[in-house]
Motif scaffolding. Structure first.
Motif, mmCIF file in Angstrom:
data_model
loop_
_atom_site.group_PDB
_atom_site.id
_atom_site.type_symbol
_atom_site.label_atom_id
_atom_site.label_comp_id
_atom_site.label_asym_id
_atom_site.label_seq_id
_atom_site.Cartn_x
_atom_site.Cartn_y
_atom_site.Cartn_z
ATOM 1 N N PHE A 75 4.852 -9.442 -7.780
ATOM 2 C CA PHE A 75 4.587 -7.901 -7.918
ATOM 3 C C PHE A 75 5.705 -6.957 -7.375
ATOM 4 O O PHE A 75 6.282 -7.744 -6.495
ATOM 5 C CB PHE A 75 3.138 -7.919 -7.386
ATOM 6 C CG PHE A 75 2.088 -8.543 -8.036
ATOM 7 C CD1 PHE A 75 1.259 -7.749 -8.955
ATOM 8 C CD2 PHE A 75 1.740 -9.762 -7.956
ATOM 9 C CE1 PHE A 75 0.143 -8.476 -9.540
ATOM 10 C CE2 PHE A 75 0.849 -10.583 -8.365
ATOM 11 C CZ PHE A 75 0.108 -9.888 -9.204
ATOM 12 N N ALA A 76 5.721 -5.776 -7.500
ATOM 13 C CA ALA A 76 6.724 -4.961 -6.768
ATOM 14 C C ALA A 76 6.152 -3.744 -6.607
ATOM 15 O O ALA A 76 5.262 -3.267 -7.470
ATOM 16 C CB ALA A 76 7.905 -5.232 -7.477
ATOM 17 N N TRP A 77 6.805 -2.825 -5.788
ATOM 18 C CA TRP A 77 6.677 -1.689 -5.839
ATOM 19 C C TRP A 77 7.798 -0.772 -4.963
ATOM 20 O O TRP A 77 8.599 -1.626 -4.338
ATOM 21 C CB TRP A 77 5.266 -1.183 -5.013
ATOM 22 C CG TRP A 77 5.372 -1.518 -3.479
ATOM 23 C CD1 TRP A 77 5.577 -0.782 -2.407
ATOM 24 C CD2 TRP A 77 4.731 -2.751 -2.855
ATOM 25 N NE1 TRP A 77 5.333 -1.437 -1.419
ATOM 26 C CE2 TRP A 77 4.927 -2.753 -1.536
ATOM 27 C CE3 TRP A 77 4.242 -3.866 -3.580
ATOM 28 C CZ2 TRP A 77 4.543 -3.803 -0.805
ATOM 29 C CZ3 TRP A 77 3.740 -5.030 -2.821
ATOM 30 C CH2 TRP A 77 3.877 -4.718 -1.498
ATOM 31 N N PHE B 40 3.724 -2.911 -9.789
ATOM 32 C CA PHE B 40 4.441 -3.442 -10.840
ATOM 33 C C PHE B 40 4.041 -4.957 -11.006
ATOM 34 O O PHE B 40 4.216 -5.483 -9.706
ATOM 35 C CB PHE B 40 5.853 -3.394 -11.085
ATOM 36 C CG PHE B 40 6.214 -1.788 -11.107
ATOM 37 C CD1 PHE B 40 6.396 -1.120 -12.457
ATOM 38 C CD2 PHE B 40 6.128 -0.848 -10.110
ATOM 39 C CE1 PHE B 40 6.687 0.136 -12.475
ATOM 40 C CE2 PHE B 40 6.707 0.244 -10.109
ATOM 41 C CZ PHE B 40 6.755 0.890 -11.392
ATOM 42 N N HIS B 41 3.742 -5.573 -12.091
ATOM 43 C CA HIS B 41 3.427 -7.038 -12.170
ATOM 44 C C HIS B 41 4.463 -7.723 -12.788
ATOM 45 O O HIS B 41 4.435 -7.557 -14.078
ATOM 46 C CB HIS B 41 2.005 -7.099 -12.702
ATOM 47 C CG HIS B 41 1.541 -8.448 -12.851
ATOM 48 N ND1 HIS B 41 0.330 -9.097 -13.341
ATOM 49 C CD2 HIS B 41 1.975 -9.542 -12.257
ATOM 50 C CE1 HIS B 41 0.230 -10.409 -13.172
ATOM 51 N NE2 HIS B 41 1.412 -10.811 -12.534
ATOM 52 N N MET B 42 5.426 -8.212 -12.252
ATOM 53 C CA MET B 42 6.848 -8.928 -13.040
ATOM 54 C C MET B 42 6.457 -10.208 -13.517
ATOM 55 O O MET B 42 6.831 -10.307 -14.864
ATOM 56 C CB MET B 42 7.800 -8.785 -11.899
ATOM 57 C CG MET B 42 7.484 -7.620 -11.002
ATOM 58 S SD MET B 42 9.209 -6.741 -11.039
ATOM 59 C CE MET B 42 10.074 -7.907 -9.880
ATOM 60 N N GLN B 43 5.999 -11.088 -12.898
ATOM 61 C CA GLN B 43 5.840 -12.438 -13.317
ATOM 62 C C GLN B 43 4.387 -12.846 -12.810
ATOM 63 O O GLN B 43 3.975 -12.062 -12.212
ATOM 64 C CB GLN B 43 6.824 -13.303 -12.886
ATOM 65 C CG GLN B 43 8.259 -13.139 -13.719
ATOM 66 C CD GLN B 43 9.323 -13.315 -12.532
ATOM 67 O OE1 GLN B 43 9.137 -14.329 -11.893
ATOM 68 N NE2 GLN B 43 10.525 -12.961 -12.769
ATOM 69 N N ALA B 44 3.967 -13.985 -13.405
ATOM 70 C CA ALA B 44 2.577 -14.603 -12.907
ATOM 71 C C ALA B 44 2.399 -14.217 -11.296
ATOM 72 O O ALA B 44 1.432 -13.672 -11.206
ATOM 73 C CB ALA B 44 2.703 -15.899 -13.250
#
Ligand code: C2E
Ligand code: MG
Ligand code: MG
Length: 757
Positions: A417-419, A410-414
C-alpha cells in the motif's frame, strides 16, 4: 444520456437514408404472413395464360375473341368487365367493329385501360394511349399506370392519374368503386393471399367450358399472366408478378377497405426515443436492458395491432435501431468505464492502484511517498474466508486513512500500500513513520480472529519505485521503516547480483559448506554435525546465509543450493564414516521445498545413492514450514521418513505450534531455538520452558537438540535436564570440511572451538 443522443441521431439518419429497407421489408413480409387473409372473391381474374395462348396459337388475338368474352361474361351475369389490355391501336375494321358491338351490347360495365408513356425514348413529353374511339364510346376509361417506388417495386397504387389535364381514376379504384384523391396513392395490402383470388382461364371461357365460379354480380379483370407476354413487375412480398395481378391485389385492397396510412419512420423513432427517456428515468443497470427489450417488442406489437385493425403502418427498423444502438452504446460505455476502473483501482480492495498513484504523484507537490509492505499478508489472507477478508481490508483501510490524514490510500500489489505524506507531517516524516509502525502493533480483526500484520515502511522523496526499494530494505534488515538512500540502493544491488551470480558461485567454489558439531550430551561424545552453507562473494565478501537464503527462497532458486549442500555432506560423511562410523549429519531444508515433489524425490534419490545408511542423514525443517500447508508438508515428511532419513524440527519454539501439534508430525527430533538456550542460564522462565519441552518431547518419543550453547553452565544444565544433543559455539563454531575432519573425526576433540565461521 450520450448513448441516447447518439442512438437517436443515428436512427434519424438511418430513417432519412433509407438504409436498412431490406430488413424493413423482411419484417413487413413476416407480419403479412402472420396477418394473412384470403381475397374477397368479389373480383375474378380472367387470365390470358399459357394454356389460352396455346389454344389460340396466335398473338395478338383478333378482337372478336374479346367480343366473345364480353358476351359470355355478360351472359354469366358479371357486373363489371375490366380489360388490362392495350386497345390504343386499330386492328382490322371488322374486328374492331365486332368488339365495339359487343361493348355496346353488354349490360355489364366495361372498363378499358388508358396509360401514359414517354413519347419517345428519353423524351420528357408523354403521350396518352387511349383505346381507339369506337371502343371508347361504350366503355369507361381507367388508368393502368403503375408507379414503382424508389427501389423499383410496385407496392403502392394510385387512386387515379391526370392525363392531358383529364383526371382518370385508376383501374383498381374503378373496379372497387371506391373514391380517393386523384394522384394520391395507397399501399397495396399484401397480406391478401394472391393465390386466393379466383381465376379463370380465358381459353376455358372461349371454349365454352363450364366455369368453376359463379360470375353473377362479380367484377372480372382480364389481363395477361403468361410469361411470354411480359408485363410483370416486382412487389415486396410476392416478387415479380404479372401487372394484372398487382391491379387485382390493389383492387382487393380497396374492396376489403384495408388500405392503411403509412406513417413512415419518424413518428416511431420519436416514440421510441421518448419511451427510452422514460425508461432511463425509471430503471437502472440490467433492468433497463430488459425494459428496453420489452419496449422494442411492444413497438412491434403496436405495429402489428395497427396493421391488423387496418389503421396504419410505419417503418419500425429505425426505431428498433435506436433501441438496439442505445443498448450497444450503453454496454460499450460501461465496459470502457469498467476498463478505466480496473486500470485505476485495485479489484480486491476497491482502493486506487499504482497507476492511479503515478498520476497522483505527477500532479502533486514533491511530498515523500510512503510504501507499506505487509510481510505476512499472504498468510493472513489465506487463513480467512471472503467475509473476514473484506473485514480485514476495511479495518486496514481505516488505519491507513488515519495515516494518510484524509488523503488517498493506494493499494499497489497484494501486500503493498502507499500514500503521500501530508504537508502537516512534512517536517517530521520519521515521527510519522513511528506512528505508522505503532498503529500496526495492535492486531486487526478479521472475522472471528485477530491477526497481527507484520508491516514495514519505505519512504522516498523521489519516486514510488525507490520507496518500494526502501521498504524492501527495511524488511531485509529487520527494520520497521527505512528511508531510501545510497545504502538501500547498495543492498538492493547486492541482492540482485546474488541472484544473478548464484549459478557461477556454485560452479567456481564461492559457495561451500561448513560443519558444526552436534554433541551427544548424555554419552559425552560426537553425535555428528549440521552442515551450514557459506558464500564468499568475489565482490561483496562473505554474505550471511540469513540474507541470501530468504532471497533464493523468494526467487524459487533454493533447490540447487540445497542439493549442493546435500551432495557435499554425503561425500564428507562417507569419508568420516570410514574413520568414525555412525555419525549423523543434518542439512537444512527450506519450507517451500516440501511442496516440491520433484525436489523431495531427487533428495531421497541422492541419499539412497550414497553407500551410507539413510538413518545417518537428518533433514531439518522449521516448524513454520509445516504450518503453512500442513497436509502437503506431512505427506512429504512421511515420504522422506519412510526411507529412514531422520526429520528434525528446527528453531522449535519460535512458531505457534504446540507439542500436541508436533505429535501429528512425522518427526524424530526437535531443535529448541537458540533464543531460549542462550538465555536459559539466567532466565528462569526460559529454563522452565526448556525443561518442560524436553520432558514433553521425550514423552512423545522425540529426541531433543539444543542449539546456541555458548557457555559451560548452559551445557551442564542441559545435560542435567536430560537434553540429548547440544550444538553451539561453546562446543565449536562451524568449521570447513577439512578442519572438521581433522579436529573432530580423526582426533575426537571433546570441546573448544575451531574458528571457521
Ligand atoms: P539454523 O539452521 O538454525 O542454523 C544455526 C545457526 O546458528 C547457524 O547460523 C549457526 O552458525 C548459528 N550458531 C550455531 N551455534 C551458535 C551459537 O552458539 N551462538 C550463536 N549466536 N549462533 C550459533 P548460520 O550458519 O548463519 O545460518 C543461519 C541460518 O541460515 C540457519 O539457521 C539456517 O536456517 C540457514 N541456513 C544455513 N545453511 C543453510 C542451507 O544449507 N540450507 C538452508 N535452507 N538454510 C540454511
Ligand atoms: Mg538448522
Ligand atoms: Mg536453528
Amino acid at each position: 444520456m450520450l448513448a441516447w443522443v447518439i442512438a437517436a441521431l443515428s436512427a434519424f439518419a438511418l430513417a432519412w437514408s433509407g438504409f436498412g429497407s431490406q430488413i424493413e421489408q423482411q419484417l413487413q413480409n413476416g407480419r403479412e404472413i402472420l396477418l394473412q387473409k384470403p381475397a374477397s372473391g368479389e373480383l375474378v381474374l380472367l387470365e390470358i395464360d399459357a394454356k389460352s395462348l396455346r389454344e389460340q396459337n396466335k398473338w395478338p388475338w383478333p378482337r372478336s375473341l374479346y367480343a366473345e368474352a364480353v358476351d359470355r361474361l355478360d351472359a354469366e351475369g358479371a357486373a363489371q368487365i375490366a380489360f388490362d389490355i392495350d386497345f390504343s391501336s386499330q386492328s382490322s375494321a371488322a374486328q374492331d367493329a365486332a368488339f365495339a358491338e359487343a361493348l355496346s351490347r353488354a349490360n355489364a360495365t366495361v372498363i378499358l385501360p388508358t396509360f401514359l408513356q414517354d413519347a419517345s425514348l428519353g423524351s420528357a413529353a408523354q403521350t396518352e394511349s387511349l383505346p381507339i374511339p369506337e371502343l371508347r364510346k361504350n366503355a369507361l376509361i381507367a388508368s393502368v399506370n403503375v408507379h414503382p417506388d424508389g427501389d423499383g417495386q410496385v407496392n403502392n397504387y394510385s387512386f387515379g392519374t391526370k392525363t392531358a389535364g383529364m383526371p382518370r381514376p385508376s383501374l383498381p379504384s374503378m373496379l372497387a368503386e371506391s373514391s380517393g384523391h386523384i394522384e394520391h396513392s395507397f399501399l397495396i395490402d399484401q397480406s391478401i393471399d394472391q393465390s386466393t383470388i379466383p381465376r379463370i382461364s380465358f381459353g376455358d371461357l372461349l371454349a365454352n367450358r363450364p366455369l368453376p365460379i359463379d360470375l353473377s354480380g362479380k367484377r372480372v379483370l382480364i389481363g395477361a399472366t403468361a410469361i411470354e407476354l411480359g408485363d410483370r413487375y416486382p412487389v415486396r412480398r410476392y416478387g415479380v408478378i404479372p401487372g394484372v395481378v398487382i391491379q387485382a391485389l390493389a383492387a382487393e385492397t380497396l374492396i376489403q377497405n384495408t388500405a392503411v396510412i403509412n406513417l413512415g419512420s419518424i413518428p416511431a423513432v420519436l416514440l421510441a426515443g421518448l419511451i427510452l427517456l422514460a425508461l432511463m428515468r425509471t430503471f437502472k443497470a440490467k433492468k433497463l436492458t430488459g425494459a428496453v427489450i420489452v419496449a422494442g417488442a411492444g413497438l412491434f406489437i403496436l405495429l402489428l395491432a395497427l396493421e391488423a385493425l387496418h389503421l396504419a403502418t410505419f417503418s419500425i427498423v429505425p426505431a428498433l435501431f435506436l433501441l438496439g444502438l442505445f443498448l450497444t452504446l450503453r454496454k460499450f460505455f460501461h465496459t470502457s468505464m469498467d476498463l478505466k476502473t480496473s486500470r485505476y483501482f485495485n479489484a480486491v480492495s476497491g482502493l486506487p492502484n499504482e497507476a492511479s498513484l503515478k498520476e497522483f504523484v505527477a500532479d502533486a507537490e514533491d511530498n515523500p511517498i510512503v510504501v507499506l509492505r505487509i510481510m505476512n499478508f499472504g498468510d493472513a489472507l489465506a487463513m480467512s474466508d471472503t467475509q473476514s477478508r473484506s473485514q480485514l481490508y476495511q479495518n486496514l483501510s481505516l488505519r491507513l486513512n488515519f495515516l494518510a490524514a484524509g488523503g488517498k490510500v493506494f493499494h499497489m500489489q497484494a501486500d503493498t500500500f502507499a500514500w503521500v505524506v501530508k504537508d502537516d507531517y512534512m517536517y517530521d516524516v520519521e515521527g510519522h513513520c513511528q506512528t505508522a509502525a505503532a498503529l500496526f502493533q495492535a492486531p486487526f480483526l478479521s472475522g472471528a480472529k485477530n491477526v497481527k500484520l507484520n508491516a514495514v515502511f519505505g519512504i522516498s522523496g523521489s519516486s514510488i519505485d525507490t520507496a518500494k526499494v526502501a521498504a524492501d530494505h527495511a524488511a531485509a534488515k529487520g527494520l520497521k521503516w527505512s528511508w531510501h538512500n545510497e545504502e538501500t540502493d547498495q543492498a538492493i544491488g547486492l541482492r540482485q547480483s546474488l541472484l544473478v551470480d548464484l549459478d557461477a558461485a556454485l560452479q567456481n567454489g564461492d559457495i561451500s559448506l561448513v560443519h558444526q558439531p552436534k554433541w551427544d550430551l548424555q554419552k559425552d561424545r560426537l553425535a555428528g554435525s549440521e552442515a551450514l552453507v557459506r558464500w564468499e562473494h568475489k565482490e561483496h565478501g562473505r554474505v550471511s546465509p540469513e540474507l541470501f537464503i530468504p532471497l533464493l527462497e523468494g526467487a524459487g532458486k533454493i533447490d540447487d543450493i540445497t542439493k549442493f549442500v546435500l551432495q557435499h555432506t554425503l561425500d564428507d560423511l562417507a569419508g568420516w564414516d570410514r574413520v568414525k562410523p555412525g555419525l549423523n549429519c543434518s542439512i537444512n531444508i527450506s519450507a517451500q521445498l516440501l511442496n516440491d515433489s520433484k525436489f523431495v524425490q531427487a533428495a531421497i534419490a541422492m541419499v539412497e545413492a550414497s553407500e551410507l545408511p539413510n538413518t545417518q542423514i537428518t533433514f531439518e525443517v522449521t516448524e513454520t514450514a509445516t504450518l503453512a500447508d500442513p497436509d502437503t508438508a506431512v505427506l512429504a515428511l512421511e515420504r522422506i521418513r519412510e526411507t529412514g532419513i531422520k526429520i528434525s524440527i528446527d528453531d522449535y519454539g519460535t512458531g505457534q505450534s504446540t507439542l500436541s501439534y508436533l505429535q501429528r508430525l512425522p518427526a524424530d527430533e526437535i531443535k529448541i531455538d537458540q533464543s531460549f538456550i542462550r538465555t536459559m542460564a539466567d532466565d528462569n522462565a526460559n529454563r522452565i520452558l526448556v525443561q518442560s519441552t524436553i520432558q514433553m518431547a521425550h514423552a512423545l518419543g522425540l529426541k531433543v537438540v539444543a542449539e546456541g550453547i555458548e557457555d559451560q553452565p548452559t551445557m551442564a544444565l542441559l545435560k542435567e535436564l536430560q537434553c540429548d544433543i547440544g550444538q553451539g559455539w561453546h562446543i565449536a563454531k562451524p568449521a570447513t570440511s577439512a578442519d572438521f575432519y581433522a579436529a573432530w573425526v580423526v582426533q575426537g576433540q571433546a570441546s573448544g572451538a575451531s574458528s571457521a565461521q
